[in-house]
Scaffold this motif. Structure first.
Motif, short mmCIF file in Angstrom:
data_model
loop_
_atom_site.label_atom_id
_atom_site.label_comp_id
_atom_site.label_asym_id
_atom_site.label_seq_id
_atom_site.Cartn_x
_atom_site.Cartn_y
_atom_site.Cartn_z
N GLU A 156 0.84 -1.23 -0.14
CA GLU A 156 -0.10 -0.08 0.04
C GLU A 156 0.87 1.38 0.08
O GLU A 156 2.03 1.30 0.49
N PRO A 157 0.42 2.16 -0.69
CA PRO A 157 1.26 3.72 -0.48
C PRO A 157 1.46 4.14 0.73
O PRO A 157 0.62 4.02 1.72
N ASP A 158 2.59 4.94 1.26
CA ASP A 158 2.66 5.22 2.35
C ASP A 158 1.59 6.35 2.71
O ASP A 158 1.45 7.14 1.87
N ALA A 159 1.43 6.48 3.68
CA ALA A 159 0.35 7.65 4.20
C ALA A 159 1.03 8.65 4.44
O ALA A 159 2.22 8.64 4.88
N PRO A 160 0.29 9.83 4.24
CA PRO A 160 0.92 11.06 4.45
C PRO A 160 1.40 11.44 5.86
O PRO A 160 0.77 10.92 6.56
N VAL A 161 2.30 12.25 6.02
CA VAL A 161 3.04 12.50 7.52
C VAL A 161 2.13 12.86 8.38
O VAL A 161 1.96 12.41 9.48
N ASP A 162 0.91 13.93 7.90
CA ASP A 162 0.32 14.48 8.73
C ASP A 162 -1.03 13.55 9.18
O ASP A 162 -1.76 13.95 10.04
N GLY B 282 3.46 -3.87 5.31
CA GLY B 282 4.99 -3.74 5.67
C GLY B 282 4.86 -4.52 7.25
O GLY B 282 6.14 -4.89 7.64
N LYS B 283 4.04 -5.03 7.75
CA LYS B 283 3.79 -5.60 9.16
C LYS B 283 3.86 -6.94 8.90
O LYS B 283 4.15 -7.91 9.77
N VAL B 284 3.83 -7.71 7.60
CA VAL B 284 3.95 -8.98 7.47
C VAL B 284 5.19 -9.63 7.62
O VAL B 284 5.06 -10.83 8.24
#
Length: 144
Positions: free
Chosen positions: A92-98, A113-115
């Motif tokens: 999945e695309p990274d979530a925005p920082v805010d 990324g947690k798998v």
């Protein structure tokens, strides 16, 4: 306590209860030949008359045998197969920082990324699970 001390003569052993037997088996182990004579005689008498004591004795033997067993090694190439499988998972695309990354609060599934850390943790726990896998009556299969 319901048994005589170490300095008493062998013939004066008194009856032992299951709680005392459990304490002694935890401290002295399941090899009764290594127990002091008076405690060994009381334990043998208890084992002859108590199903609960026999179950504790068998359980202690099972634990001892499991601890003395050869260490379990992961099959060759298992780590490489896990990493390869993790790389094939959709990302999945990274979530925005805010924005908060709390997937549970938004109702989304866990990020891909947690798998890999979970799979590596499972690999570390494999030796602990080996005792269960050696039992033929369990319908468990580990194949990747």
């Amino acid at each position: 306590m319901l048994y005589d001390g170490l300095g008493d003569e062998v013939g004066s052993a008194r009856a032992m209860d299951v709680a005392t037997f459990e304490d002694l088996i935890d401290r002295l182990g399941d090899d009764l030949s290594r127990w002091p004579d008076d405690q060994r005689l009381a334990a043998v008498q208890l084992l002859a008359s108590s199903a609960e004591a026999r179950a504790l004795y068998e359980e202690a033997g099972t634990v001892r045998r499991a601890l003395q067993a050869r260490p379990v090694r992961a099959p060759a190439g298992l780590v490489d197969r896990i990493v390869l499988a993790a790389e094939k998972l959709p990302r999945e695309p990274d979530a925005p920082v805010d924005e908060p990354k709390d997937a549970e609060a938004s109702g989304e599934s866990a990020p891909a990324g947690k798998v890999l850390p979970v799979l590596l943790l499972a690999l570390c726990l494999l030796p602990a699970l080996a005792a269960l896998l050696d039992q033929p009556d369990l319908p468990i299969s580990l194949s990747l």
